[in-house]
Scaffold this active site. Structure first.
Site, PDB file in Angstrom:
ATOM      1  N   GLU A 249       0.790  -1.099   0.104  1.00 45.61           N
ATOM      2  CA  GLU A 249      -0.125  -0.029   0.002  1.00 45.61           C
ATOM      3  C   GLU A 249       0.878   1.378   0.081  1.00 45.61           C
ATOM      4  OE1 GLU A 249      -3.191  -2.028   3.248  1.00 45.61           O
ATOM      5  OE2 GLU A 249      -2.070  -0.190   3.632  1.00 45.61           O
TER       6      GLU A 249
ATOM      7  N   CYS B  51      -0.938  -2.335  15.373  1.00 46.44           N
ATOM      8  CA  CYS B  51      -0.547  -2.187  13.846  1.00 46.44           C
ATOM      9  C   CYS B  51      -1.290  -3.243  13.131  1.00 46.44           C
ATOM     10  CB  CYS B  51       0.754  -2.046  13.619  1.00 46.44           C
ATOM     11  SG  CYS B  51       0.901  -1.941  11.807  1.00 46.44           S
TER      12      CYS B  51
ATOM     13  N   CYS C  56       3.163   8.268   1.750  1.00 49.86           N
ATOM     14  CA  CYS C  56       3.672   7.286   2.598  1.00 49.86           C
ATOM     15  C   CYS C  56       3.941   5.917   1.913  1.00 49.86           C
ATOM     16  CB  CYS C  56       2.350   7.084   3.812  1.00 49.86           C
ATOM     17  SG  CYS C  56       2.704   5.897   4.804  1.00 49.86           S
TER      18      CYS C  56
ATOM     19  N   CYS D  31       3.822  -5.524  16.237  1.00 52.32           N
ATOM     20  CA  CYS D  31       3.283  -4.208  16.976  1.00 52.32           C
ATOM     21  C   CYS D  31       1.609  -4.419  17.161  1.00 52.32           C
ATOM     22  CB  CYS D  31       3.596  -2.854  16.794  1.00 52.32           C
ATOM     23  SG  CYS D  31       5.399  -2.673  16.271  1.00 52.32           S
TER      24      CYS D  31
ATOM     25  N   CYS E 158      -1.710   2.313   8.510  1.00 54.65           N
ATOM     26  CA  CYS E 158      -0.958   1.174   8.004  1.00 54.65           C
ATOM     27  C   CYS E 158      -1.538  -0.087   8.052  1.00 54.65           C
ATOM     28  CB  CYS E 158       0.179   1.296   9.278  1.00 54.65           C
ATOM     29  SG  CYS E 158       1.460   0.339   8.961  1.00 54.65           S
TER      30      CYS E 158
ATOM     31  N   CYS F  86       4.794  -7.812   7.872  1.00 55.83           N
ATOM     32  CA  CYS F  86       5.908  -7.063   8.588  1.00 55.83           C
ATOM     33  C   CYS F  86       6.178  -8.182   9.689  1.00 55.83           C
ATOM     34  CB  CYS F  86       5.454  -5.694   9.223  1.00 55.83           C
ATOM     35  SG  CYS F  86       6.772  -5.029  10.073  1.00 55.83           S
TER      36      CYS F  86
HETATM   37  N1  SAH Z   1       8.035   0.148  10.920  1.00 57.73           N
HETATM   38  C1  SAH Z   1       8.133   1.519  10.797  1.00 57.73           C
HETATM   39  C2  SAH Z   1       7.362   1.928   9.594  1.00 57.73           C
HETATM   40  C3  SAH Z   1       5.981   1.759   9.411  1.00 57.73           C
HETATM   41  S1  SAH Z   1       4.459   2.105  10.486  1.00 57.73           S
HETATM   42  C4  SAH Z   1       7.807   1.956  12.104  1.00 57.73           C
HETATM   43  O1  SAH Z   1       7.406   1.246  13.059  1.00 57.73           O
HETATM   44  O2  SAH Z   1       8.163   3.074  12.151  1.00 57.73           O
HETATM   45  C5  SAH Z   1       4.791   3.860  10.427  1.00 57.73           C
HETATM   46  C6  SAH Z   1       3.799   4.331  11.840  1.00 57.73           C
HETATM   47  O3  SAH Z   1       2.594   4.167  11.895  1.00 57.73           O
HETATM   48  C7  SAH Z   1       4.511   3.921  12.855  1.00 57.73           C
HETATM   49  O4  SAH Z   1       4.944   5.138  13.962  1.00 57.73           O
HETATM   50  C8  SAH Z   1       3.293   2.800  13.476  1.00 57.73           C
HETATM   51  O5  SAH Z   1       3.579   2.953  14.744  1.00 57.73           O
HETATM   52  C9  SAH Z   1       2.254   3.823  13.019  1.00 57.73           C
HETATM   53  N2  SAH Z   1       0.876   3.149  13.167  1.00 57.73           N
HETATM   54  C10 SAH Z   1       0.725   1.958  13.026  1.00 57.73           C
HETATM   55  N3  SAH Z   1      -0.447   1.335  13.512  1.00 57.73           N
HETATM   56  C11 SAH Z   1      -0.982   2.470  13.803  1.00 57.73           C
HETATM   57  C12 SAH Z   1      -2.281   2.665  14.010  1.00 57.73           C
HETATM   58  N4  SAH Z   1      -3.329   1.762  14.307  1.00 57.73           N
HETATM   59  N5  SAH Z   1      -2.678   4.184  14.543  1.00 57.73           N
HETATM   60  C13 SAH Z   1      -1.866   5.124  14.523  1.00 57.73           C
HETATM   61  N6  SAH Z   1      -0.508   4.836  14.181  1.00 57.73           N
HETATM   62  C14 SAH Z   1      -0.063   3.687  13.733  1.00 57.73           C
END
Ligand code: SAH
Length: 354
Positions: free
Chosen positions: A100, A127, A113, A124, A338, A120
């Site tokens: 995406e 995410c 973005c 987390c 994301c 991944c």
């Molecule tokens: N792996 C890298 C880049 C991808 S995520 C990283 O973690 O930085 C990019 C950003 O989107 C990260 O800060 C992540 O924590 C955030 N993100 C992921 N899921 C999210 C959600 N449900 N709500 C808000 N931000 C989110």
């Protein structure tokens, strides 16, 4: 004759190496040297979907180029436009994987973005991408090609800013991300200023060290999300491998201003005591803090911090002299967080099958 299939695709090379390849190709055919400039321009600066569309070239030459140095593409599967102007693209890769990109217009800025991996491995808790697991690394073209496809479709949509905040962990795919950074920044590529390109990471230490070696002023964002080891371990499994304290030391060694990203989750990381620890880190590094309301949908069981509480948290940071911005959630109606579009599509497909 070298075996063309054994070489990387022309769009997988940094622009200077692609130029060398084209110089050799042009010399081999005893074509005029000015052809090299014409060809290089069509890679990234004024891209064409295929050489056949480069009407400044003789027809026979275009056909030969399409045969020998084909311009790779990403196939657009779905594009969705949000009421707020945010646009989300789902690209289908040749092996069936999907990735995406999200284009976020804001005044004269257009931030894209981009994804660096399909899926991944980091899992987390908040995410959506984490729930699909790791599929594979993207090639340099599959990363920079996300920009190229958007420019191809509409040159006026060319992003002014690029953030590696789509699917995947960019610093776990460093060689391809390294090349893609060059493509984005090089005047022979997209010519986007290094200060307008941000790599976001959970804090992969070897990747941070490699990134720090780049002489350009690329930006670094660190997904912090929790103010201490125990709380971070609860939502980010990578904490076990790369603890917060080591990530902060690596960020300090980066010697450039970094941004902390902090997703606000009700009852998990939004207390005053959490803010106070975050303040101590931000002060130590002179970091800017991006506060992100939790995008619902990515995380069953996690609830966004209420708006008034987010405001109070941000105010506490600012009153301690820390620069902080509360990001608006964009594209909520199109699941633009994301990994959400991919996950949504799979759910629909499963629903159809069942
Ligand atoms: N792996 C890298 C880049 C991808 S995520 C990283 O973690 O930085 C990019 C950003 O989107 C990260 O800060 C992540 O924590 C955030 N993100 C992921 N899921 C999210 C959600 N449900 N709500 C808000 N931000 C989110």
């Amino acid at each position: 004759m070298p075996d063309a299939l054994a070489l990387p695709a022309i769009l997988d090379l940094p622009p200077a190496a692609a130029r060398e390849r084209l110089e050799a190709w042009v010399a081999q055919r005893q074509l005029p040297r000015y052809r090299v400039d014409q060809l290089v321009r069509r890679l990234w600066q004024a891209p064409v979907a295929a050489w056949t569309n480069a009407t400044e070239l003789p027809v026979a030459l275009r056909a030969e180029l399409d045969q020998e140095l084909p311009l790779t593409r990403l196939a657009l599967d779905v594009v969705e436009q949000s009421a707020d102007g945010t646009r989300k693209y789902l690209w289908r890769l040749p092996d069936g994987e999907a990735i995406e990109s999200v284009l976020i217009p804001s005044g004269s800025r257009r931030t894209l973005c981009i994804s660096s991996q399909a899926g991944c491995a980091l899992k987390c808790a908040f995410c959506a991408t984490g729930t699909m697991g790791f599929r594979r690394n993207l090639s340099p073209f599959e990363i920079a090609g996300q920009v190229r496809e958007i420019v191809l479709a509409t040159p006026d949509d060319k992003p002014t800013n690029v953030v590696y905040m789509g699917m995947g962990e960019p610093l776990l795919n460093w060689p391809a991300v390294d090349t893609s950074l060059t493509v984005l920044n090089d005047p022979l590529g997209f010519g986007i200023g290094a200060r307008h390109i941000t790599v976001s990471t959970v804090g992969i230490l070897p990747g941070m060290a490699a990134f720090a070696q780049r002489p350009e002023q690329f930006r670094l964002a660190i997904s912090l999300h929790a103010p201490n080891d125990a709380q971070r371990a609860g939502i980010m499994p990578i904490q076990k491998k790369y603890p917060l304290s080591d990530v902060l030391s690596a960020a300090e060694a980066f010697r450039r201003r970094v941004t902390f990203e902090y997703v606000m989750i009700a009852g998990v990381n939004d207390a005053d005591a959490d803010a106070d620890l975050l303040i101590s880190y931000a002060r130590r590094l002179g970091a800017f803090v991006n506060i992100l309301p939790l995008h619902p949908g990515g995380a069953p069981g996690l609830v966004p911090t209420p708006v008034h509480r987010i405001r109070a948290f941000a105010a506490r940071l600012r009153s301690a002299g820390v620069e902080a911005a509360v990001r608006r959630s964009r594209g909520l109606d199109i699941n633009a967080a994301c990994g959400q579009l991919k996950v949504e599509m799979e759910r629909k497909r499963r629903a159809v099958r069942n």
